[in-house]
Design an enzyme around this catalytic site. Structure first.
Site, PDB file in Angstrom:
ATOM      1  N   LYS A 291       0.864  -1.176   0.000  1.00 24.16           N
ATOM      2  CA  LYS A 291       0.000   0.000   0.000  1.00 24.16           C
ATOM      3  C   LYS A 291       0.901   1.228   0.000  1.00 24.16           C
ATOM      4  CE  LYS A 291      -4.483   0.682  -0.055  1.00 24.16           C
ATOM      5  NZ  LYS A 291      -5.462  -0.096  -0.838  1.00 24.16           N
TER       6      LYS A 291
ATOM      7  N   ASP B 297      -6.639   4.256  -5.297  1.00 26.14           N
ATOM      8  CA  ASP B 297      -7.350   4.149  -4.030  1.00 26.14           C
ATOM      9  C   ASP B 297      -8.000   5.512  -3.799  1.00 26.14           C
ATOM     10  OD1 ASP B 297      -7.621   2.170  -1.634  1.00 26.14           O
ATOM     11  OD2 ASP B 297      -7.155   4.063  -0.652  1.00 26.14           O
TER      12      ASP B 297
END
Length: 446
Positions: free
Chosen positions: A128, A168
């Protein structure tokens, strides 16, 4: 060193190594509570310290991002890439551009991604990343300059066989396109180093819809497991981003009745139901006009509740698709009291640990995000495949593949649930996700 694997001892050590990272602590606790009893029954994992190793990222990369705004001012942001685990494939996970981004949030998301990606059955590791940069209110030229500066540094650490970021929060097709253009410029190659790209240069159909569709597919699988379905069910949803909007779209297609959606200002309650035409207006309003949910209430003359969440509305099914910890203990009790029978998380960790206990105690079906919202990363994995073989699948083919993946995730959760007649999807998802990664780690040795 690792002979004491009690939950208390394990969490004490993790919190000491990662002070102040409350989001990361919460995510690990939720998994450890399920997995530690399984490890104690299978000591090969304890001997190899698999859980301790799994909760430590392979590396956390932090870098500065310097860019120039339209007024000629030099601006500074912080960039991150947390590469968590690549035991079953190259690192894979989104990039988030939002002022709230910090190391704790990215470690929580990267840790969750380890299990989520494992559950998809696709060969993807977990990562991430992102920045505390806020694209809202910025001109296209400012976003371009930031994305190019961000990618200039990030490009050292990613690649189609190393780490494949996606979008995202705050990172859509526009930002991915700007970053991919810079990556291509720097590396002199056209490879699938990012997913979420525009269709014109290697993107995939239904990527925007995938997370929301996947949550609805998972809910349908949970209900079908007990000879029920979404058809005719009254559904409350939070959020009005892509996840919520396309979850609503699939629910409507499956015969459910969507009555709420929300944004940061409040929520709408349309007792008549949000049909396909009303949803089309909302998609235009929220994704293209950047409007507020209250405008829907004005147009369709339905109830609007400012600064509130929809969990007090009587419903059959609930889909939290907005933000972290939006369902707390009080909201969980309200859902139970109002007749809710199942909850599927569309967002990442939208339900507190205390709230999950309330829902499970009442025997509601509860699908954690690592299972229910895996549709987005599953579609990213399918985009990687399309890029590798230089072809593109139709929307129908992709939706069929996505539905199959979500059904397979559900099957794994049921297989590893250990609560008798009641399917504990939290335990099932955590243990199923753990086993695949843990066995790969064992195979590699220390």
């Amino acid at each position: 060193m690792y002979s004491d694997l009690s939950l208390t001892h394990f969490m004490s050590g993790l919190e000491k190594r990662n002070p102040g990272e409350v989001e990361f602590h919460q995510a690990v606790y939720e998994v450890a509570e399920s997995v530690i009893p399984f490890i104690l029954d299978n000591p090969v994992y304890q001997k190899a310290a698999i859980l301790q190793r799994m909760t430590e990222p392979d590396r956390s990369i932090i870098f500065k991002v310097v860019w120039e705004d339209d007024a000629g001012n030099i601006r500074l942001n912080r960039g991150y890439r947390v590469q968590f685990n690549n035991s079953i494939g190259p690192y894979k996970g989104g990039l988030r551009f939002h002022p709230s981004v910090n190391l704790s949030i990215l470690k929580f998301l990267g840790f969750e991604q380890t299990f989520k990606n494992s559950l998809t059955t696709l060969p993807m590791g977990a990562a991430k990343g992102g920045s505390d940069f806020n694209p809202k209110g910025k001109s296209d030229r400012e976003v371009i300059r930031f994305c190019q500066s961000f990618m200039t540094e990030l490009s050292h650490y990613i690649g189609p066989n190393t780490d494949i970021p996606a979008g995202d929060v705050g990172v859509g097709a526009r930002e991915i396109s700007f970053m991919f253009g810079q990556y291509k410029r720097l590396r002199h190659e056209f490879t699938g180093a990012l997913t979420g790209k525009a269709l014109e240069f290697g993107g995939s159909l239904i990527r925007t819809e995938a997370t929301g569709y996947g949550a609805a597919f998972f809910m349908e699988a949970m209900l079908q497991h007990r000879d029920d379905s979404i058809r005719g069910k009254k559904c409350v949803l939070s959020g009005s981003g892509n996840v919520a909007l396309y979850c609503a779209e699939k629910i409507i297609q499956l015969g459910g009745k969507v009555v709420t959606l929300s944004d940061s200002s409040g929520f709408i309650y349309d007792e008549q139901g949000i049909d396909a035409d009303k949803l089309a207006y909302l998609i235009e309003l929220k994704t293209h006009q950047r409007g507020r949910i209250s405008e829907y209430a004005e147009k369709y003359r339905c109830d609007y509740f400012p600064t509130q969440s929809p969990w007090n509305i009587r419903c059959d099914l609930a889909f939290p698709c907005a933000t972290q910890n939006e369902i707390d203990k009080k909201s969980a009790h309200a859902l139970v009291s109002n007749g809710c029978i199942a909850v599927a998380e569309g967002a990442n960790m939208p339900t507190t640990i205390e709230a999950i206990k309330v829902l499970q105690h009442a025997k509601l079906l509860f699908a954690p995000g690592k299972a229910a919202n895996a549709g987005g990363v599953a579609l990213s994995g399918l985009e990687m495949t399309q890029n590798s073989v230089r072809l593109s699948w139709s929307a129908t083919e992709l939706e069929d593949r996505l539905a199959t993946i979500m059904k397979d995730i559900h099957r794994q959760c049921v297989k590893y649930s250990d609560d008798g007649d009641y399917v504990n999807y939290v335990n099932g998802a955590n243990i199923a996700g753990f086993i695949k990664v843990a066995n790969a780690m064992l195979a590699y040795g220390v």
